[in-house]
Scaffold this active site. Structure first.
Site, PDB file in Angstrom:
ATOM      1  N   SER A   9       0.876  -1.176   0.000  1.00  0.00           N
ATOM      2  CA  SER A   9       0.000   0.000   0.000  1.00  0.00           C
ATOM      3  C   SER A   9       0.913   1.225   0.000  1.00  0.00           C
ATOM      4  O   SER A   9       1.849   1.300   0.802  1.00  0.00           O
ATOM      5  CB  SER A   9      -0.875   0.028   1.264  1.00  0.00           C
ATOM      6  OG  SER A   9      -1.330   1.366   1.507  1.00  0.00           O
ATOM      7  N   HIS A  33      -1.378  -1.475  -4.007  1.00  0.00           N
ATOM      8  CA  HIS A  33      -2.683  -1.216  -3.389  1.00  0.00           C
ATOM      9  C   HIS A  33      -2.761   0.272  -3.111  1.00  0.00           C
ATOM     10  O   HIS A  33      -1.868   0.842  -2.460  1.00  0.00           O
ATOM     11  CB  HIS A  33      -2.749  -2.035  -2.088  1.00  0.00           C
ATOM     12  CG  HIS A  33      -4.003  -1.911  -1.311  1.00  0.00           C
ATOM     13  ND1 HIS A  33      -5.056  -2.779  -1.435  1.00  0.00           N
ATOM     14  CD2 HIS A  33      -4.362  -1.015  -0.361  1.00  0.00           C
ATOM     15  CE1 HIS A  33      -6.016  -2.432  -0.586  1.00  0.00           C
ATOM     16  NE2 HIS A  33      -5.618  -1.372   0.074  1.00  0.00           N
ATOM     17  N   ASP A  35      -4.894   3.377  -1.621  1.00  0.00           N
ATOM     18  CA  ASP A  35      -5.979   3.668  -0.668  1.00  0.00           C
ATOM     19  C   ASP A  35      -6.564   5.053  -0.890  1.00  0.00           C
ATOM     20  O   ASP A  35      -5.929   6.063  -0.588  1.00  0.00           O
ATOM     21  CB  ASP A  35      -5.439   3.574   0.768  1.00  0.00           C
ATOM     22  CG  ASP A  35      -5.170   2.134   1.144  1.00  0.00           C
ATOM     23  OD1 ASP A  35      -4.004   1.819   1.481  1.00  0.00           O
ATOM     24  OD2 ASP A  35      -6.120   1.336   1.088  1.00  0.00           O
ATOM     25  N   MET A  37      -9.300   7.786   0.097  1.00  0.00           N
ATOM     26  CA  MET A  37     -10.146   8.151   1.231  1.00  0.00           C
ATOM     27  C   MET A  37     -10.738   9.539   0.999  1.00  0.00           C
ATOM     28  O   MET A  37     -10.030  10.452   0.544  1.00  0.00           O
ATOM     29  CB  MET A  37      -9.315   8.154   2.519  1.00  0.00           C
ATOM     30  CG  MET A  37      -8.647   6.819   2.795  1.00  0.00           C
ATOM     31  SD  MET A  37      -7.665   6.885   4.308  1.00  0.00           S
ATOM     32  CE  MET A  37      -6.760   5.317   4.160  1.00  0.00           C
ATOM     33  N   HIS A  66      -8.499   0.801  -3.572  1.00  0.00           N
ATOM     34  CA  HIS A  66      -9.374   0.513  -2.432  1.00  0.00           C
ATOM     35  C   HIS A  66     -10.137   1.795  -2.129  1.00  0.00           C
ATOM     36  O   HIS A  66      -9.561   2.756  -1.613  1.00  0.00           O
ATOM     37  CB  HIS A  66      -8.504   0.083  -1.237  1.00  0.00           C
ATOM     38  CG  HIS A  66      -9.279  -0.127   0.022  1.00  0.00           C
ATOM     39  ND1 HIS A  66      -8.652  -0.300   1.236  1.00  0.00           N
ATOM     40  CD2 HIS A  66     -10.608  -0.203   0.276  1.00  0.00           C
ATOM     41  CE1 HIS A  66      -9.576  -0.468   2.175  1.00  0.00           C
ATOM     42  NE2 HIS A  66     -10.759  -0.402   1.615  1.00  0.00           N
ATOM     43  N   MET A  68     -12.332   3.937  -0.078  1.00  0.00           N
ATOM     44  CA  MET A  68     -12.958   4.201   1.218  1.00  0.00           C
ATOM     45  C   MET A  68     -13.683   5.533   1.083  1.00  0.00           C
ATOM     46  O   MET A  68     -13.243   6.588   1.582  1.00  0.00           O
ATOM     47  CB  MET A  68     -11.895   4.234   2.331  1.00  0.00           C
ATOM     48  CG  MET A  68     -11.371   2.835   2.639  1.00  0.00           C
ATOM     49  SD  MET A  68      -9.813   2.810   3.527  1.00  0.00           S
ATOM     50  CE  MET A  68      -8.684   2.940   2.137  1.00  0.00           C
ATOM     51  N   MET A 137     -10.398  -6.587   5.656  1.00  0.00           N
ATOM     52  CA  MET A 137      -9.693  -5.586   6.471  1.00  0.00           C
ATOM     53  C   MET A 137      -9.258  -6.210   7.789  1.00  0.00           C
ATOM     54  O   MET A 137     -10.069  -6.842   8.476  1.00  0.00           O
ATOM     55  CB  MET A 137     -10.623  -4.405   6.763  1.00  0.00           C
ATOM     56  CG  MET A 137     -11.148  -3.661   5.555  1.00  0.00           C
ATOM     57  SD  MET A 137      -9.871  -2.760   4.685  1.00  0.00           S
ATOM     58  CE  MET A 137      -9.296  -1.652   5.940  1.00  0.00           C
ATOM     59  N   GLY A 144      -2.819   4.152   7.913  1.00  0.00           N
ATOM     60  CA  GLY A 144      -1.776   3.133   7.884  1.00  0.00           C
ATOM     61  C   GLY A 144      -1.127   3.049   9.260  1.00  0.00           C
ATOM     62  O   GLY A 144      -1.382   3.865  10.151  1.00  0.00           O
ATOM     63  N   ASP A 175      -5.721  -6.844   4.295  1.00  0.00           N
ATOM     64  CA  ASP A 175      -5.337  -5.432   4.243  1.00  0.00           C
ATOM     65  C   ASP A 175      -5.319  -4.778   5.621  1.00  0.00           C
ATOM     66  O   ASP A 175      -6.368  -4.535   6.214  1.00  0.00           O
ATOM     67  CB  ASP A 175      -6.352  -4.709   3.338  1.00  0.00           C
ATOM     68  CG  ASP A 175      -5.985  -3.273   3.113  1.00  0.00           C
ATOM     69  OD1 ASP A 175      -6.873  -2.482   2.751  1.00  0.00           O
ATOM     70  OD2 ASP A 175      -4.799  -2.915   3.316  1.00  0.00           O
ATOM     71  N   GLY A 176      -4.091  -4.546   6.114  1.00  0.00           N
ATOM     72  CA  GLY A 176      -3.980  -3.768   7.351  1.00  0.00           C
ATOM     73  C   GLY A 176      -3.111  -4.460   8.384  1.00  0.00           C
ATOM     74  O   GLY A 176      -3.450  -5.544   8.852  1.00  0.00           O
ATOM     75  N   GLY A 197       1.590  -1.851   4.006  1.00  0.00           N
ATOM     76  CA  GLY A 197       1.897  -0.427   3.820  1.00  0.00           C
ATOM     77  C   GLY A 197       3.122  -0.055   4.641  1.00  0.00           C
ATOM     78  O   GLY A 197       4.251  -0.007   4.151  1.00  0.00           O
ATOM     79  N   SER A 198       2.899   0.142   5.945  1.00  0.00           N
ATOM     80  CA  SER A 198       4.022   0.560   6.816  1.00  0.00           C
ATOM     81  C   SER A 198       5.007  -0.581   7.035  1.00  0.00           C
ATOM     82  O   SER A 198       6.112  -0.358   7.530  1.00  0.00           O
ATOM     83  CB  SER A 198       3.479   1.060   8.157  1.00  0.00           C
ATOM     84  OG  SER A 198       2.619   0.071   8.726  1.00  0.00           O
TER      85      SER A 198
HETATM   86  C1  DX5 Z   1      -6.254   1.336   5.822  1.00  0.00           C
HETATM   87  C2  DX5 Z   1      -5.867   0.884   4.416  1.00  0.00           C
HETATM   88  C3  DX5 Z   1      -4.737  -0.113   4.403  1.00  0.00           C
HETATM   89  C4  DX5 Z   1      -3.488   0.414   5.098  1.00  0.00           C
HETATM   90  C5  DX5 Z   1      -2.377  -0.611   5.065  1.00  0.00           C
HETATM   91  O1  DX5 Z   1      -7.484   2.030   5.760  1.00  0.00           O
HETATM   92  O2  DX5 Z   1      -6.958   0.278   3.764  1.00  0.00           O
HETATM   93  O3  DX5 Z   1      -4.430  -0.447   3.042  1.00  0.00           O
HETATM   94  O4  DX5 Z   1      -3.036   1.557   4.421  1.00  0.00           O
HETATM   95  O5  DX5 Z   1      -1.283  -0.017   5.728  1.00  0.00           O
HETATM   96  P1  DX5 Z   1      -0.573  -0.790   6.945  1.00  0.00           P
HETATM   97  O6  DX5 Z   1       0.051  -2.014   6.272  1.00  0.00           O
HETATM   98  O7  DX5 Z   1       0.438   0.201   7.452  1.00  0.00           O
HETATM   99  O8  DX5 Z   1      -1.634  -1.158   7.916  1.00  0.00           O
HETATM  100 ZN    ZN Z   2      -6.501  -0.565   1.797  1.00  0.00          ZN
END
Ligand code: DX5
Ligand code: ZN
Length: 226
Positions: A9, A33, A35, A37, A66, A68, A137, A144, A175-176, A197-198
């Site tokens: 991500s 991926h 995100d 928002m 994704h 949101m 999720m 993240g 995811d997450g 992501g992180s």
């Molecule tokens: C959260 C996102 C995830 C998130 C993943 O709302 O949908 O994709 O960014 O990041 P990490 O791996 O840091 O949780």
């Molecule tokens: Zn996501």
């Protein structure tokens, strides 16, 4: 194509040099991926189709968007035109999930339904035959760097069983909070696409982090092959 896939991500990547961030990890990943928002569905704002276009120009790998956002049907075509190969949305915010799936597919992208950590599976169950990916999720949507919610894992296993019972070819994208310590649990519950992501982009050496996750996924793939 790997059985177990890795999709970073970019939420916590350095967007001032997103092209470099993308190219640094492409040897070890299967796609990205993205995100999106809108500040309404979640208390955070990220980016729109313009950044998806920039990522599209940076690599040839599949892009999973994704959404949101509160009105996924309104923007689906914009993201498909920007280069999204798959678009996942949250069904609890729309009156008719099947109509959103049709809109996404008519725009030329694959469709996915996102399931919250302890989310209900009704909309997924009604539409499983029409989707290409189930986005499971393992954090609350919006940010993240959160901790992996292990209470979401039974839902992942339920969805894997549903996919097998109905002979669906849908992927399960977890995811997450997916990092080296939580990767095995996410795979064992039934995920086959890992979003991190992180775990890859957080001021660390992204290339080395992606390589380490890929190496573990290769070991899990080999173990599953027997
Ligand atoms: C959260 C996102 C995830 C998130 C993943 O709302 O949908 O994709 O960014 O990041 P990490 O791996 O840091 O949780
Ligand atoms: Zn996501």
């Amino acid at each position: 194509m790997h059985r177990l896939q890795l999709f970073p991500s970019i939420l916590t990547a350095d967007w001032s040099r997103i092209g470099e961030e993308i190219r640094a990890v492409t040897p070890y990943v299967d796609g990205f991926h993205l995100d999106v928002m809108d500040g309404h569905y979640v208390e955070n704002l990220t980016f729109g189709p313009t950044l998806v276009e920039a990522v599209r120009r940076s690599c040839d790998l599949p892009l999973h968007v994704h959404l949101m956002i509160t009105d996924p049907a309104k923007y689906a075509k914009d993201f498909a035109d920007a280069g999204a190969d798959r678009i996942s949305f949250h069904p609890e915010v729309v009156p008719d999930a099947a109509a959103v799936i049709t809109t996404i597919r008519d725009a030329g992208a694959g469709a996915g339904i996102a399931v919250l950590p302890e989310g209900k599976l009704g909309a997924l169950s009604q539409n499983l035959a029409e989707i290409d990916v189930v986005l499971m999720m393992t954090v609350r949507p919006g940010f993240g760097g959160q901790g992996f919610l292990t209470e979401a894992l039974p839902n992942v296993a339920r969805v894997r069983a549903m996919i097998q019972e109905r002979d669906s070819s849908a992927d399960i994208e977890v995811d997450g909070g997916v990092k080296l310590p939580t990767l095995d649990a996410a795979v064992q519950a039934g995920g086959n696409i890992m979003v991190s992501g992180s775990g890859i982009y957080d001021g660390i050496d992204a290339r080395a982090a992606a390589r380490t996750l890929r190496q573990r996924l290769d070991q899990l793939d080999a173990a599953a092959a027997g």
